[in-house]
Scaffold this motif. Structure first.
Motif, PDB file in Angstrom:
ATOM      1  N   LYS A   1       1.273  -1.368  -0.143  1.00 42.81           N
ATOM      2  CA  LYS A   1      -0.220  -0.067   0.189  1.00 42.81           C
ATOM      3  C   LYS A   1       0.877   1.408   0.252  1.00 42.81           C
ATOM      4  O   LYS A   1       2.276   0.885   0.632  1.00 42.81           O
ATOM      5  CB  LYS A   1      -0.499  -0.105   1.580  1.00 42.81           C
ATOM      6  CG  LYS A   1      -1.765  -0.939   1.328  1.00 42.81           C
ATOM      7  CD  LYS A   1      -2.777  -0.722   0.439  1.00 42.81           C
ATOM      8  CE  LYS A   1      -3.599  -2.098   0.244  1.00 42.81           C
ATOM      9  NZ  LYS A   1      -4.113  -3.450  -1.195  1.00 42.81           N
ATOM     10  N   PRO A   2       0.709   2.199  -0.542  1.00 45.38           N
ATOM     11  CA  PRO A   2       1.119   3.693  -0.758  1.00 45.38           C
ATOM     12  C   PRO A   2       1.290   4.302   0.953  1.00 45.38           C
ATOM     13  O   PRO A   2      -0.097   4.055   1.596  1.00 45.38           O
ATOM     14  CB  PRO A   2       0.202   4.449  -1.765  1.00 45.38           C
ATOM     15  CG  PRO A   2      -1.091   3.824  -2.268  1.00 45.38           C
ATOM     16  CD  PRO A   2      -0.826   2.291  -1.611  1.00 45.38           C
ATOM     17  N   CYS A   3       1.769   5.356   1.372  1.00 44.65           N
ATOM     18  CA  CYS A   3       1.966   4.903   3.002  1.00 44.65           C
ATOM     19  C   CYS A   3       1.163   6.184   2.613  1.00 44.65           C
ATOM     20  O   CYS A   3       1.133   7.286   2.010  1.00 44.65           O
ATOM     21  CB  CYS A   3       3.827   4.783   3.659  1.00 44.65           C
ATOM     22  SG  CYS A   3       4.787   6.415   2.892  1.00 44.65           S
ATOM     23  N   LEU A   4       1.268   7.423   4.213  1.00 43.03           N
ATOM     24  CA  LEU A   4       1.359   8.587   4.338  1.00 43.03           C
ATOM     25  C   LEU A   4       1.765   9.421   3.635  1.00 43.03           C
ATOM     26  O   LEU A   4       1.106  10.661   3.352  1.00 43.03           O
ATOM     27  CB  LEU A   4       0.601   9.002   5.240  1.00 43.03           C
ATOM     28  CG  LEU A   4      -0.443   8.046   6.272  1.00 43.03           C
ATOM     29  CD1 LEU A   4      -0.929   8.627   7.538  1.00 43.03           C
ATOM     30  CD2 LEU A   4      -2.164   8.461   5.989  1.00 43.03           C
ATOM     31  N   ARG A   5       2.545   8.775   2.730  1.00 41.96           N
ATOM     32  CA  ARG A   5       4.106  10.345   2.079  1.00 41.96           C
ATOM     33  C   ARG A   5       2.590  10.496   0.808  1.00 41.96           C
ATOM     34  O   ARG A   5       2.520  11.432   0.042  1.00 41.96           O
ATOM     35  CB  ARG A   5       4.687   9.679   1.332  1.00 41.96           C
ATOM     36  CG  ARG A   5       5.683  10.111   2.490  1.00 41.96           C
ATOM     37  CD  ARG A   5       6.716   8.828   1.902  1.00 41.96           C
ATOM     38  NE  ARG A   5       7.742   9.975   0.783  1.00 41.96           N
ATOM     39  CZ  ARG A   5       8.312   9.766   0.093  1.00 41.96           C
ATOM     40  NH1 ARG A   5       8.974   8.130  -0.230  1.00 41.96           N
ATOM     41  NH2 ARG A   5       9.069  10.259  -1.058  1.00 41.96           N
ATOM     42  N   THR A   6       1.431   9.705   0.178  1.00 38.25           N
ATOM     43  CA  THR A   6       0.772  10.367  -1.013  1.00 38.25           C
ATOM     44  C   THR A   6      -0.642  10.371  -0.725  1.00 38.25           C
ATOM     45  O   THR A   6      -1.186  10.849  -1.231  1.00 38.25           O
ATOM     46  CB  THR A   6       0.607   8.774  -1.391  1.00 38.25           C
ATOM     47  OG1 THR A   6      -0.216   7.944  -1.137  1.00 38.25           O
ATOM     48  CG2 THR A   6       1.571   7.923  -1.929  1.00 38.25           C
ATOM     49  N   SER A   7      -0.551  10.936   0.612  1.00 36.31           N
ATOM     50  CA  SER A   7      -1.988  11.891   1.396  1.00 36.31           C
ATOM     51  C   SER A   7      -1.871  13.225   0.653  1.00 36.31           C
ATOM     52  O   SER A   7      -1.379  13.737   0.796  1.00 36.31           O
ATOM     53  CB  SER A   7      -1.583  11.351   2.711  1.00 36.31           C
ATOM     54  OG  SER A   7      -3.154  12.884   3.489  1.00 36.31           O
ATOM     55  N   PRO A   8      -3.372  13.403   0.262  1.00 40.19           N
ATOM     56  CA  PRO A   8      -3.385  14.688  -0.197  1.00 40.19           C
ATOM     57  C   PRO A   8      -3.096  15.308   0.606  1.00 40.19           C
ATOM     58  O   PRO A   8      -3.266  16.080   0.592  1.00 40.19           O
ATOM     59  CB  PRO A   8      -5.268  15.008  -1.010  1.00 40.19           C
ATOM     60  CG  PRO A   8      -5.564  13.665   0.291  1.00 40.19           C
ATOM     61  CD  PRO A   8      -4.794  12.407  -0.052  1.00 40.19           C
TER      62      PRO A   8
ATOM     63  N   ILE B   1      11.069  12.751   6.250  1.00 38.34           N
ATOM     64  CA  ILE B   1      10.746  12.045   5.315  1.00 38.34           C
ATOM     65  C   ILE B   1       9.275  13.108   4.140  1.00 38.34           C
ATOM     66  O   ILE B   1       8.446  13.770   4.521  1.00 38.34           O
ATOM     67  CB  ILE B   1       9.801  10.935   4.997  1.00 38.34           C
ATOM     68  CG1 ILE B   1      10.394  10.407   6.173  1.00 38.34           C
ATOM     69  CG2 ILE B   1       9.366  10.154   3.669  1.00 38.34           C
ATOM     70  CD1 ILE B   1      10.260   9.336   7.254  1.00 38.34           C
ATOM     71  N   LYS B   2       9.707  13.741   3.140  1.00 33.66           N
ATOM     72  CA  LYS B   2       8.866  14.318   2.489  1.00 33.66           C
ATOM     73  C   LYS B   2       7.897  13.806   1.859  1.00 33.66           C
ATOM     74  O   LYS B   2       7.929  12.782   1.035  1.00 33.66           O
ATOM     75  CB  LYS B   2       9.651  14.658   1.472  1.00 33.66           C
ATOM     76  CG  LYS B   2      10.825  16.511   1.383  1.00 33.66           C
ATOM     77  CD  LYS B   2      10.262  17.479   1.630  1.00 33.66           C
ATOM     78  CE  LYS B   2      10.536  18.987   1.878  1.00 33.66           C
ATOM     79  NZ  LYS B   2      10.261  19.746   2.267  1.00 33.66           N
ATOM     80  N   ALA B   3       6.482  14.560   1.867  1.00 32.57           N
ATOM     81  CA  ALA B   3       5.123  13.437   1.189  1.00 32.57           C
ATOM     82  C   ALA B   3       5.348  13.631  -1.130  1.00 32.57           C
ATOM     83  O   ALA B   3       6.432  14.568  -1.074  1.00 32.57           O
ATOM     84  CB  ALA B   3       4.230  14.409   1.604  1.00 32.57           C
ATOM     85  N   MET B   4       4.663  12.739  -1.146  1.00 32.26           N
ATOM     86  CA  MET B   4       5.262  12.868  -2.389  1.00 32.26           C
ATOM     87  C   MET B   4       5.344  13.947  -3.276  1.00 32.26           C
ATOM     88  O   MET B   4       3.659  14.636  -2.654  1.00 32.26           O
ATOM     89  CB  MET B   4       4.574  11.529  -3.563  1.00 32.26           C
ATOM     90  CG  MET B   4       5.106  10.557  -2.260  1.00 32.26           C
ATOM     91  SD  MET B   4       6.327   9.720  -2.617  1.00 32.26           S
ATOM     92  CE  MET B   4       6.127   8.493  -3.792  1.00 32.26           C
ATOM     93  N   LYS B   5       5.823  14.397  -4.117  1.00 31.45           N
ATOM     94  CA  LYS B   5       5.380  15.722  -5.402  1.00 31.45           C
ATOM     95  C   LYS B   5       4.353  14.866  -6.453  1.00 31.45           C
ATOM     96  O   LYS B   5       3.809  14.318  -6.502  1.00 31.45           O
ATOM     97  CB  LYS B   5       6.647  16.400  -6.311  1.00 31.45           C
ATOM     98  CG  LYS B   5       7.234  16.809  -5.609  1.00 31.45           C
ATOM     99  CD  LYS B   5       8.483  17.247  -6.754  1.00 31.45           C
ATOM    100  CE  LYS B   5      10.066  17.440  -5.655  1.00 31.45           C
ATOM    101  NZ  LYS B   5      10.709  18.210  -7.025  1.00 31.45           N
ATOM    102  N   ALA B   6       2.825  16.323  -5.962  1.00 31.60           N
ATOM    103  CA  ALA B   6       1.975  16.488  -6.938  1.00 31.60           C
ATOM    104  C   ALA B   6       2.110  16.130  -8.879  1.00 31.60           C
ATOM    105  O   ALA B   6       1.461  14.618  -9.474  1.00 31.60           O
ATOM    106  CB  ALA B   6       1.148  17.930  -7.056  1.00 31.60           C
ATOM    107  N   SER B   7       2.853  16.377  -9.281  1.00 38.10           N
ATOM    108  CA  SER B   7       3.944  16.091 -10.222  1.00 38.10           C
ATOM    109  C   SER B   7       5.274  14.941 -10.341  1.00 38.10           C
ATOM    110  O   SER B   7       6.616  15.575  -9.149  1.00 38.10           O
ATOM    111  CB  SER B   7       4.343  17.415 -10.806  1.00 38.10           C
ATOM    112  OG  SER B   7       4.866  18.520 -10.547  1.00 38.10           O
ATOM    113  N   ARG B   8       5.412  14.545 -11.058  1.00 41.92           N
ATOM    114  CA  ARG B   8       7.071  13.548 -11.264  1.00 41.92           C
ATOM    115  C   ARG B   8       7.963  14.793 -11.712  1.00 41.92           C
ATOM    116  O   ARG B   8       8.180  15.056 -12.742  1.00 41.92           O
ATOM    117  CB  ARG B   8       7.205  12.393 -12.091  1.00 41.92           C
ATOM    118  CG  ARG B   8       5.497  11.554 -10.750  1.00 41.92           C
ATOM    119  CD  ARG B   8       6.303  10.377 -11.261  1.00 41.92           C
ATOM    120  NE  ARG B   8       5.363   9.890  -9.825  1.00 41.92           N
ATOM    121  CZ  ARG B   8       5.809   9.090  -9.511  1.00 41.92           C
ATOM    122  NH1 ARG B   8       6.635   8.594  -9.003  1.00 41.92           N
ATOM    123  NH2 ARG B   8       5.004   8.019  -7.854  1.00 41.92           N
TER     124      ARG B   8
END
Length: 139
Positions: A86-93, A132-139
């Protein structure tokens, strides 16, 4: 042994491309709860009650509209849910769009941490806390 999906003594910091500079309460969409509104509801008034795994599962569960389930049925659904990665909370909106960090204590329990708060800045500067940085919206 099952994989541990939790973080300890950590901060999931807001994404570098987060569009807000201070935290925002996420809105519902078309009167329905979103991932962000469910996660916000689980965490806003309950610091250090849930671990990341709880938040991930409860968010999924609440959005399924499965009706009443017994504790046994819920446990089965949870095992099934975590059977696949599962993706972690780094992908949370919340961390990507709405300006909320996730602060984890030594036991892995978490709380929301507004990006504009002194506590957030202190956590960023604390060498004992892994950022740990959250994932960026754009890659």
């Amino acid at each position: 042994m099952a994989h541990d999906h939790n973080y300890y003594n950590a901060l999931i910091a807001v994404a570098d491309d987060c569009p807000v500079s201070s935290s925002v309460v996420p809105p519902e969409r078309a009167g329905k709860p979103t991932v962000a509104t469910v996660q916000y509801g689980l965490l806003v008034d309950k610091p250090f009650v849930h671990k990341q795994e709880d938040v991930l599962f409860l968010t999924w569960f609440e959005r399924q509209d499965l009706g009443e389930k017994s504790a046994e049925e819920v446990a089965g659904l949870r095992a099934e849910f975590f059977a696949k990665p599962k993706p972690c909370l780094r992908t949370s909106p919340l961390a990507k769009q709405y300006g909320w960090g996730f602060a984890f204590n030594a036991e892995g329990f978490l709380k929301l941490c507004p990006v504009e708060s002194a506590e957030y800045r202190e956590l960023l500067d604390d060498d004992g806390v892994k950022t740990i940085k959250a994932m960026k919206a754009s890659r």
